[in-house]
Design a protein around this motif. Sequence first.
Motif, PDB file in Angstrom:
ATOM      1  N   TYR A  42       0.856  -1.180   0.000  1.00 25.60           N
ATOM      2  CA  TYR A  42       0.000   0.000   0.000  1.00 25.60           C
ATOM      3  C   TYR A  42       0.896   1.236   0.000  1.00 25.60           C
ATOM      4  CZ  TYR A  42      -3.073   3.724   1.567  1.00 25.60           C
ATOM      5  OH  TYR A  42      -3.756   4.907   1.661  1.00 25.60           O
ATOM      6  N   ALA A  43       0.610   2.146  -0.906  1.00 28.25           N
ATOM      7  CA  ALA A  43       1.315   3.432  -0.954  1.00 28.25           C
ATOM      8  C   ALA A  43       0.269   4.520  -0.769  1.00 28.25           C
ATOM      9  CB  ALA A  43       2.037   3.605  -2.291  1.00 28.25           C
ATOM     10  N   ALA A  44       0.417   5.302   0.288  1.00 27.80           N
ATOM     11  CA  ALA A  44      -0.554   6.364   0.596  1.00 27.80           C
ATOM     12  C   ALA A  44      -0.438   7.501  -0.421  1.00 27.80           C
ATOM     13  CB  ALA A  44      -0.293   6.893   2.003  1.00 27.80           C
ATOM     14  N   ILE A  71      -9.582  -9.714  -3.061  1.00 24.00           N
ATOM     15  CA  ILE A  71     -10.266  -8.747  -2.201  1.00 24.00           C
ATOM     16  C   ILE A  71      -9.311  -8.393  -1.066  1.00 24.00           C
ATOM     17  CG2 ILE A  71     -11.517  -9.727  -0.271  1.00 24.00           C
ATOM     18  CD1 ILE A  71     -14.054  -8.878  -1.453  1.00 24.00           C
ATOM     19  N   ALA A  72      -9.181  -7.100  -0.786  1.00 22.92           N
ATOM     20  CA  ALA A  72      -8.376  -6.637   0.358  1.00 22.92           C
ATOM     21  C   ALA A  72      -9.347  -6.130   1.410  1.00 22.92           C
ATOM     22  CB  ALA A  72      -7.426  -5.531  -0.075  1.00 22.92           C
ATOM     23  N   TRP A  73      -9.072  -6.469   2.678  1.00 22.46           N
ATOM     24  CA  TRP A  73     -10.008  -6.086   3.737  1.00 22.46           C
ATOM     25  C   TRP A  73      -9.263  -5.889   5.046  1.00 22.46           C
ATOM     26  CZ3 TRP A  73     -10.701 -10.030   7.474  1.00 22.46           C
ATOM     27  CH2 TRP A  73     -10.207 -11.285   7.109  1.00 22.46           C
ATOM     28  N   PRO A  74      -9.734  -4.935   5.860  1.00 20.54           N
ATOM     29  CA  PRO A  74      -9.071  -4.664   7.141  1.00 20.54           C
ATOM     30  C   PRO A  74      -9.362  -5.757   8.170  1.00 20.54           C
ATOM     31  CG  PRO A  74     -10.977  -3.225   6.861  1.00 20.54           C
ATOM     32  CD  PRO A  74     -10.850  -4.013   5.601  1.00 20.54           C
ATOM     33  N   ALA A  75      -8.344  -6.159   8.906  1.00 22.28           N
ATOM     34  CA  ALA A  75      -8.504  -7.176   9.942  1.00 22.28           C
ATOM     35  C   ALA A  75      -9.516  -6.728  10.988  1.00 22.28           C
ATOM     36  CB  ALA A  75      -7.159  -7.478  10.598  1.00 22.28           C
ATOM     37  N   SER A  76      -9.559  -5.432  11.247  1.00 20.02           N
ATOM     38  CA  SER A  76     -10.479  -4.906  12.259  1.00 20.02           C
ATOM     39  C   SER A  76     -11.946  -5.081  11.874  1.00 20.02           C
ATOM     40  CB  SER A  76     -10.182  -3.434  12.527  1.00 20.02           C
ATOM     41  OG  SER A  76     -10.384  -2.670  11.349  1.00 20.02           O
ATOM     42  N   SER A  77     -12.234  -5.289  10.595  1.00 20.98           N
ATOM     43  CA  SER A  77     -13.626  -5.431  10.143  1.00 20.98           C
ATOM     44  C   SER A  77     -14.183  -6.818  10.412  1.00 20.98           C
ATOM     45  CB  SER A  77     -13.731  -5.154   8.643  1.00 20.98           C
ATOM     46  OG  SER A  77     -13.190  -6.230   7.906  1.00 20.98           O
ATOM     47  N   GLY A 121      -4.131   0.097  10.031  1.00 24.52           N
ATOM     48  CA  GLY A 121      -3.754  -1.143  10.705  1.00 24.52           C
ATOM     49  C   GLY A 121      -3.524  -2.275   9.725  1.00 24.52           C
ATOM     50  N   THR A 122      -3.665  -3.490  10.208  1.00 25.10           N
ATOM     51  CA  THR A 122      -3.419  -4.687   9.415  1.00 25.10           C
ATOM     52  C   THR A 122      -4.566  -4.956   8.456  1.00 25.10           C
ATOM     53  OG1 THR A 122      -2.140  -5.640  11.227  1.00 25.10           O
ATOM     54  CG2 THR A 122      -2.957  -7.169   9.565  1.00 25.10           C
ATOM     55  N   TRP A 123      -4.201  -5.279   7.235  1.00 25.86           N
ATOM     56  CA  TRP A 123      -5.157  -5.662   6.205  1.00 25.86           C
ATOM     57  C   TRP A 123      -4.755  -7.020   5.669  1.00 25.86           C
ATOM     58  CZ3 TRP A 123      -8.734  -2.566   2.961  1.00 25.86           C
ATOM     59  CH2 TRP A 123      -9.115  -1.370   3.589  1.00 25.86           C
ATOM     60  N   TYR A 124      -5.742  -7.766   5.173  1.00 23.24           N
ATOM     61  CA  TYR A 124      -5.503  -9.061   4.551  1.00 23.24           C
ATOM     62  C   TYR A 124      -5.920  -9.014   3.087  1.00 23.24           C
ATOM     63  CZ  TYR A 124      -5.422 -10.718   9.385  1.00 23.24           C
ATOM     64  OH  TYR A 124      -5.146 -10.891  10.717  1.00 23.24           O
ATOM     65  N   VAL A 125      -5.305  -9.892   2.317  1.00 22.67           N
ATOM     66  CA  VAL A 125      -5.706 -10.101   0.929  1.00 22.67           C
ATOM     67  C   VAL A 125      -6.216 -11.532   0.838  1.00 22.67           C
ATOM     68  CG1 VAL A 125      -4.941 -10.240  -1.470  1.00 22.67           C
ATOM     69  CG2 VAL A 125      -3.974  -8.496   0.052  1.00 22.67           C
ATOM     70  N   THR A 126      -7.410 -11.691   0.300  1.00 19.14           N
ATOM     71  CA  THR A 126      -7.984 -13.006   0.054  1.00 19.14           C
ATOM     72  C   THR A 126      -7.973 -13.219  -1.451  1.00 19.14           C
ATOM     73  OG1 THR A 126      -9.377 -12.866   2.017  1.00 19.14           O
ATOM     74  CG2 THR A 126     -10.055 -14.435   0.335  1.00 19.14           C
ATOM     75  N   PRO A 140      -7.669 -17.786   2.021  1.00 19.53           N
ATOM     76  CA  PRO A 140      -8.319 -16.759   2.833  1.00 19.53           C
ATOM     77  C   PRO A 140      -7.390 -15.606   3.238  1.00 19.53           C
ATOM     78  CG  PRO A 140      -8.783 -18.945   3.706  1.00 19.53           C
ATOM     79  CD  PRO A 140      -7.759 -19.107   2.632  1.00 19.53           C
ATOM     80  N   ARG A 141      -6.121 -15.914   3.469  1.00 19.54           N
ATOM     81  CA  ARG A 141      -5.151 -14.869   3.836  1.00 19.54           C
ATOM     82  C   ARG A 141      -3.905 -15.066   2.990  1.00 19.54           C
ATOM     83  NH1 ARG A 141      -7.965 -15.643   8.630  1.00 19.54           N
ATOM     84  NH2 ARG A 141      -8.921 -13.732   9.385  1.00 19.54           N
ATOM     85  N   ALA A 142      -4.014 -14.656   1.727  1.00 21.94           N
ATOM     86  CA  ALA A 142      -2.919 -14.827   0.781  1.00 21.94           C
ATOM     87  C   ALA A 142      -1.771 -13.865   1.057  1.00 21.94           C
ATOM     88  CB  ALA A 142      -3.425 -14.629  -0.646  1.00 21.94           C
ATOM     89  N   ALA A 143      -2.065 -12.725   1.678  1.00 25.27           N
ATOM     90  CA  ALA A 143      -1.029 -11.738   2.009  1.00 25.27           C
ATOM     91  C   ALA A 143      -1.564 -10.840   3.131  1.00 25.27           C
ATOM     92  CB  ALA A 143      -0.669 -10.891   0.795  1.00 25.27           C
ATOM     93  N   THR A 144      -0.624 -10.219   3.819  1.00 28.82           N
ATOM     94  CA  THR A 144      -0.943  -9.267   4.889  1.00 28.82           C
ATOM     95  C   THR A 144      -0.125  -8.002   4.648  1.00 28.82           C
ATOM     96  OG1 THR A 144      -1.244 -11.100   6.428  1.00 28.82           O
ATOM     97  CG2 THR A 144      -0.900  -8.940   7.396  1.00 28.82           C
ATOM     98  N   PHE A 145      -0.732  -6.856   4.898  1.00 29.81           N
ATOM     99  CA  PHE A 145       0.013  -5.601   4.806  1.00 29.81           C
ATOM    100  C   PHE A 145      -0.538  -4.619   5.831  1.00 29.81           C
ATOM    101  CE2 PHE A 145      -3.559  -5.109   1.973  1.00 29.81           C
ATOM    102  CZ  PHE A 145      -3.920  -3.767   2.063  1.00 29.81           C
ATOM    103  N   ASP A 146       0.259  -3.592   6.128  1.00 31.88           N
ATOM    104  CA  ASP A 146      -0.169  -2.557   7.074  1.00 31.88           C
ATOM    105  C   ASP A 146      -0.506  -1.284   6.316  1.00 31.88           C
ATOM    106  OD1 ASP A 146       0.048  -3.966   9.512  1.00 31.88           O
ATOM    107  OD2 ASP A 146       2.228  -3.781   9.381  1.00 31.88           O
ATOM    108  N   LEU A 147      -1.637  -0.712   6.654  1.00 35.66           N
ATOM    109  CA  LEU A 147      -2.073   0.513   6.030  1.00 35.66           C
ATOM    110  C   LEU A 147      -1.885   1.650   7.054  1.00 35.66           C
ATOM    111  CD1 LEU A 147      -5.052   1.000   3.747  1.00 35.66           C
ATOM    112  CD2 LEU A 147      -4.655   2.650   5.556  1.00 35.66           C
TER     113      LEU A 147
END
Length: 149
Positions: A42-44, A71-77, A121-126, A140-147
């Motif tokens: 992720y690049a802001a 699909i990318a989605w926040p872990a907090s969701s 925070g932490t996001w996952y890619v499915t 379900p969690r192909a990758a993790t990144f921090d936003l």
Amino acid sequence: MSKRILVSSLIGATALSAVAAGGLALASSPTEPALENGSARYAAPSGGSAGSFTYTVDVSDSSGIRDLKVIAWPASSRLDPTESELRSGETATCRSVSDGTARCTYTLEVTKRAAAELAEGTWYVTALATAKDGGTTFVPRAATFDLTR
């Protein structure tokens, strides 16, 4: 021909037919694609430029790759998408790099306005890979990144 030779020949032919039929059944059944070397970034947005989210992965299957849904989605969701939900997800662009292997990249432009609404925070890619022979692999969690902003 003697009966012994005839019976032996029939048994041998039957055994070869069974092996060939089994081989054909194995060859025609779908295989599951493999995902390797995946990374998410992720690049802001900064200044007047938009930011981006990019997920890249090598997908391989002996029959070739039909597509990759992402699909990318926040872990907090606590979203945790399912395979059936991902079938209508965003499609990555896949380019063949060798026989049966494609490099798939999903890129999403992120405007300043959109970035302000994204959870930090932490996001996952499915990911859901589909091979040309119909085989699928759901990760379900192909990758993790921090936003961060």
